[in-house]
Design a protein around this motif. Structure first.
Motif, PDB file in Angstrom:
ATOM      1  N   VAL A  89       1.095  -1.298  -0.083  1.00 12.78           N
ATOM      2  CA  VAL A  89      -0.256   0.164  -0.140  1.00 12.78           C
ATOM      3  C   VAL A  89       1.093   1.433  -0.077  1.00 12.78           C
ATOM      4  O   VAL A  89       1.533   1.013   0.891  1.00 12.78           O
ATOM      5  N   HIS A  90       0.685   1.969  -1.107  1.00 10.78           N
ATOM      6  CA  HIS A  90       1.768   2.865  -0.950  1.00 10.78           C
ATOM      7  C   HIS A  90       1.154   4.538  -2.080  1.00 10.78           C
ATOM      8  O   HIS A  90       0.250   3.595  -2.561  1.00 10.78           O
ATOM      9  N   THR A  91       1.530   5.396  -2.090  1.00  9.41           N
ATOM     10  CA  THR A  91       0.829   6.461  -2.630  1.00  9.41           C
ATOM     11  C   THR A  91       1.903   5.996  -4.652  1.00  9.41           C
ATOM     12  O   THR A  91       2.545   5.791  -4.320  1.00  9.41           O
ATOM     13  N   THR A  92       0.817   6.993  -5.528  1.00  7.70           N
ATOM     14  CA  THR A  92       1.639   6.567  -6.603  1.00  7.70           C
ATOM     15  C   THR A  92       3.182   7.396  -6.297  1.00  7.70           C
ATOM     16  O   THR A  92       4.124   6.586  -7.144  1.00  7.70           O
ATOM     17  N   ALA A  93       3.400   8.824  -6.265  1.00 10.35           N
ATOM     18  CA  ALA A  93       4.636   9.211  -5.379  1.00 10.35           C
ATOM     19  C   ALA A  93       5.604   7.884  -4.393  1.00 10.35           C
ATOM     20  O   ALA A  93       7.088   8.328  -5.286  1.00 10.35           O
ATOM     21  N   GLN A  94       5.103   8.055  -4.177  1.00  5.52           N
ATOM     22  CA  GLN A  94       5.900   6.520  -3.307  1.00  5.52           C
ATOM     23  C   GLN A  94       6.083   5.414  -3.546  1.00  5.52           C
ATOM     24  O   GLN A  94       7.448   4.669  -3.432  1.00  5.52           O
ATOM     25  N   TYR A  95       5.563   4.860  -4.328  1.00  7.15           N
ATOM     26  CA  TYR A  95       5.845   3.862  -5.677  1.00  7.15           C
ATOM     27  C   TYR A  95       6.571   4.325  -6.403  1.00  7.15           C
ATOM     28  O   TYR A  95       7.465   3.357  -6.966  1.00  7.15           O
ATOM     29  N   ILE A  96       6.755   5.234  -6.788  1.00  8.16           N
ATOM     30  CA  ILE A  96       7.851   5.345  -8.013  1.00  8.16           C
ATOM     31  C   ILE A  96       9.502   5.382  -7.161  1.00  8.16           C
ATOM     32  O   ILE A  96      10.091   4.885  -7.723  1.00  8.16           O
ATOM     33  N   GLN A  97       9.271   6.699  -6.148  1.00 14.00           N
ATOM     34  CA  GLN A  97      10.471   6.671  -5.543  1.00 14.00           C
ATOM     35  C   GLN A  97      10.413   4.763  -4.484  1.00 14.00           C
ATOM     36  O   GLN A  97      12.109   4.312  -5.026  1.00 14.00           O
ATOM     37  N   GLN A  98      10.348   4.098  -4.845  1.00  9.33           N
ATOM     38  CA  GLN A  98      10.358   2.192  -4.485  1.00  9.33           C
ATOM     39  C   GLN A  98      10.821   1.783  -5.591  1.00  9.33           C
ATOM     40  O   GLN A  98      12.058   1.150  -5.458  1.00  9.33           O
ATOM     41  N   LEU A  99      10.762   1.618  -6.829  1.00  7.01           N
ATOM     42  CA  LEU A  99      10.840   1.292  -8.089  1.00  7.01           C
ATOM     43  C   LEU A  99      12.452   2.078  -8.550  1.00  7.01           C
ATOM     44  O   LEU A  99      12.898   0.746  -9.060  1.00  7.01           O
ATOM     45  N   ALA A 100      12.107   2.906  -8.220  1.00  8.31           N
ATOM     46  CA  ALA A 100      13.426   3.783  -8.579  1.00  8.31           C
ATOM     47  C   ALA A 100      14.839   3.350  -8.069  1.00  8.31           C
ATOM     48  O   ALA A 100      15.491   2.784  -8.766  1.00  8.31           O
ATOM     49  N   ALA A 101      14.395   3.180  -6.730  1.00 10.72           N
ATOM     50  CA  ALA A 101      15.297   2.222  -5.977  1.00 10.72           C
ATOM     51  C   ALA A 101      16.002   0.531  -5.673  1.00 10.72           C
ATOM     52  O   ALA A 101      16.321   0.126  -5.373  1.00 10.72           O
ATOM     53  N   LYS A 102      14.508   0.256  -7.046  1.00  3.78           N
ATOM     54  CA  LYS A 102      15.290  -1.529  -6.799  1.00  3.78           C
ATOM     55  C   LYS A 102      16.049  -1.601  -7.428  1.00  3.78           C
ATOM     56  O   LYS A 102      16.588  -1.625  -8.480  1.00  3.78           O
ATOM     57  N   GLN A 103      16.852  -2.639  -6.796  1.00  2.00           N
ATOM     58  CA  GLN A 103      18.363  -3.606  -8.091  1.00  2.00           C
ATOM     59  C   GLN A 103      16.957  -4.279  -9.024  1.00  2.00           C
ATOM     60  O   GLN A 103      16.161  -5.080  -8.990  1.00  2.00           O
ATOM     61  N   PRO A 104      18.221  -5.241  -9.848  1.00  2.00           N
ATOM     62  CA  PRO A 104      17.250  -5.877 -10.852  1.00  2.00           C
ATOM     63  C   PRO A 104      16.952  -6.858 -10.821  1.00  2.00           C
ATOM     64  O   PRO A 104      16.151  -8.077 -11.480  1.00  2.00           O
ATOM     65  N   ASN A 105      17.491  -7.380  -9.178  1.00  2.00           N
ATOM     66  CA  ASN A 105      17.672  -8.553  -8.763  1.00  2.00           C
ATOM     67  C   ASN A 105      16.549  -8.725  -7.698  1.00  2.00           C
ATOM     68  O   ASN A 105      16.190  -9.883  -7.450  1.00  2.00           O
ATOM     69  N   ASN A 106      15.717  -7.917  -7.730  1.00  2.00           N
ATOM     70  CA  ASN A 106      14.872  -7.580  -6.159  1.00  2.00           C
ATOM     71  C   ASN A 106      13.568  -8.813  -6.573  1.00  2.00           C
ATOM     72  O   ASN A 106      13.684  -9.367  -5.700  1.00  2.00           O
ATOM     73  N   MET A 107      13.078  -9.124  -7.582  1.00  2.00           N
ATOM     74  CA  MET A 107      11.796 -10.477  -7.612  1.00  2.00           C
ATOM     75  C   MET A 107      12.962 -11.407  -6.950  1.00  2.00           C
ATOM     76  O   MET A 107      11.988 -12.165  -6.060  1.00  2.00           O
ATOM     77  N   GLU A 108      13.922 -11.730  -7.439  1.00  2.00           N
ATOM     78  CA  GLU A 108      14.473 -12.987  -7.430  1.00  2.00           C
ATOM     79  C   GLU A 108      14.533 -13.457  -5.420  1.00  2.00           C
ATOM     80  O   GLU A 108      14.031 -13.687  -4.939  1.00  2.00           O
ATOM     81  N   LEU A 109      15.503 -12.189  -4.544  1.00  2.00           N
ATOM     82  CA  LEU A 109      15.303 -11.692  -3.946  1.00  2.00           C
ATOM     83  C   LEU A 109      13.679 -12.033  -2.671  1.00  2.00           C
ATOM     84  O   LEU A 109      13.914 -12.258  -1.905  1.00  2.00           O
ATOM     85  N   PHE A 110      12.775 -11.213  -3.805  1.00  2.00           N
ATOM     86  CA  PHE A 110      12.123 -10.810  -2.775  1.00  2.00           C
ATOM     87  C   PHE A 110      11.173 -13.265  -2.805  1.00  2.00           C
ATOM     88  O   PHE A 110      10.956 -13.161  -1.945  1.00  2.00           O
ATOM     89  N   TYR A 111      11.461 -13.314  -4.120  1.00  2.00           N
ATOM     90  CA  TYR A 111      10.479 -14.365  -3.783  1.00  2.00           C
ATOM     91  C   TYR A 111      11.917 -15.822  -2.847  1.00  2.00           C
ATOM     92  O   TYR A 111      10.753 -17.057  -2.560  1.00  2.00           O
ATOM     93  N   GLU A 112      12.725 -15.606  -2.527  1.00  2.00           N
ATOM     94  CA  GLU A 112      14.047 -15.881  -1.580  1.00  2.00           C
ATOM     95  C   GLU A 112      13.173 -16.165  -0.252  1.00  2.00           C
ATOM     96  O   GLU A 112      13.015 -16.528   0.442  1.00  2.00           O
ATOM     97  N   LYS A 113      12.611 -14.561  -0.428  1.00  2.00           N
ATOM     98  CA  LYS A 113      12.081 -14.150   1.361  1.00  2.00           C
ATOM     99  C   LYS A 113      10.996 -15.184   1.971  1.00  2.00           C
ATOM    100  O   LYS A 113      10.922 -15.574   3.250  1.00  2.00           O
ATOM    101  N   MET A 114       9.882 -15.081   0.608  1.00  2.00           N
ATOM    102  CA  MET A 114       8.612 -15.769   0.873  1.00  2.00           C
ATOM    103  C   MET A 114       8.825 -16.931   0.917  1.00  2.00           C
ATOM    104  O   MET A 114       8.122 -17.746   1.856  1.00  2.00           O
TER     105      MET A 114
END
Length: 287
Positions: free
Chosen positions: A123-148
């Motif tokens: 849950v985030h505003t559009t501005a917050q989400y843009i900021q989050q996406l800008a900070a993500k690394q290319p392997n962010n999704m792989e790390l997310f799946y590992e975490k789960m």
């Protein structure tokens, strides 16, 4: 006389064949069968998916889905009456659920099993989400799946999922997150693994989300482009909205690294005994 006898025998044989009971071929599918709803994409009955032992999942028993926020009256009827949904497991965070609660289905029990520890996850505003996406690394999704599959909070949520699966002897269990892709994808991987479904089939089932979420993903991408043309933001948005082999393989790799095998992971982390595995297969598989 001979011709007449042959003709009589032929007619009799034809009549016999016509009235023989027909045996319908069992429908099997590696991705399950779509349940078409008005505004809720990526809803699939896992019925028909074949396990290694030759059995396949029963219809109207296991349903993976995206959030059930925008159900029409007919959609509710489809799920409650036709699909016989008796239990809903919601993997979303507390804030996601508060922002977009599921529509209620008559006679259905609802359980919140938040996979992510952060109560404000997703849950985030559009501005917050843009900021989050800008900070993500290319392997962010792989790390997310590992975490789960390794963080205690997520393990506890999926362990609870199996608790409800073992209890449910009839009717369908529908489980979902927001898009029915990531948290639901891991849940499906674990469920299908416990039922003895091959990894290749599990991967095909997972990747099918790209097809069912295609229009949703395009719409979100167009909306984001109205707010920013930052290439990194748009690239990371695409990454987060896509199902990729590398993502699910990252979860498998984490499981193998920490537990040695999927079988051992199901025993130690999901706390499924051999008897539990047998019960799950009895509950959800058929010849």
């Amino acid at each position: 006389m001979k011709r007449k006898l042959i003709k009589t025998i032929s007619v009799t044989l034809l009549a016999t064949i016509c009235f023989l009971p027909t045996v319908a071929a069992k429908k099997t599918s590696p991705i399950g069968n779509q349940i078409k709803l008005t505004k809720v994409p990526n809803v699939r009955d896992l019925g028909g998916i074949r396990a290694k032992n030759g059995q396949h999942i029963k219809s109207n028993r296991l349903i993976r889905s995206s959030a059930l926020t925008h159900l029409s009256g007919h959609d509710k009827w489809k799920l409650s009456k036709r699909a016989n949904v008796k239990v809903i497991l919601d993997f979303r965070s507390k804030s996601e659920i508060k922002q977009a609660p599921d529509a209620k289905l008559h006679g259905t029990r609802y359980h919140r099993l938040s996979v992510m520890a952060d109560p404000k996850f997703g849950v985030h505003t559009t501005a917050q989400y843009i900021q989050q996406l800008a900070a993500k690394q290319p392997n962010n999704m792989e790390l997310f799946y590992e975490k789960m599959v390794v963080q205690p909070h997520s393990i506890k949520a999926y362990r609870s999922m199996f608790h409800y699966l073992l209890k449910q002897k009839s009717g369908a269990i529908l489980y979902h997150c927001t898009y029915g892709k990531d948290r639901t994808g891991i849940a499906t991987m674990l469920i299908l693994s416990s039922l003895g479904v091959p990894k290749t089939t599990i991967m095909r089932n997972y990747l099918a989300s790209n097809h069912y979420l295609k229009s949703t993903t395009r719409h979100e991408y167009r909306l984001m482009k109205r707010h920013t043309h930052n290439r990194k933001v748009l690239t990371n948005l695409k990454r987060s909205r896509t199902a990729k082999t590398a993502y699910l393989n990252a979860a498998y790799a984490a499981i193998y690294h920490h537990s040695g095998s999927m079988k051992h992971y199901l025993h130690t982390q999901m706390r499924l005994s051999n008897k539990d595995i047998q019960q799950l297969r009895k509950n959800y598989l058929t010849k």
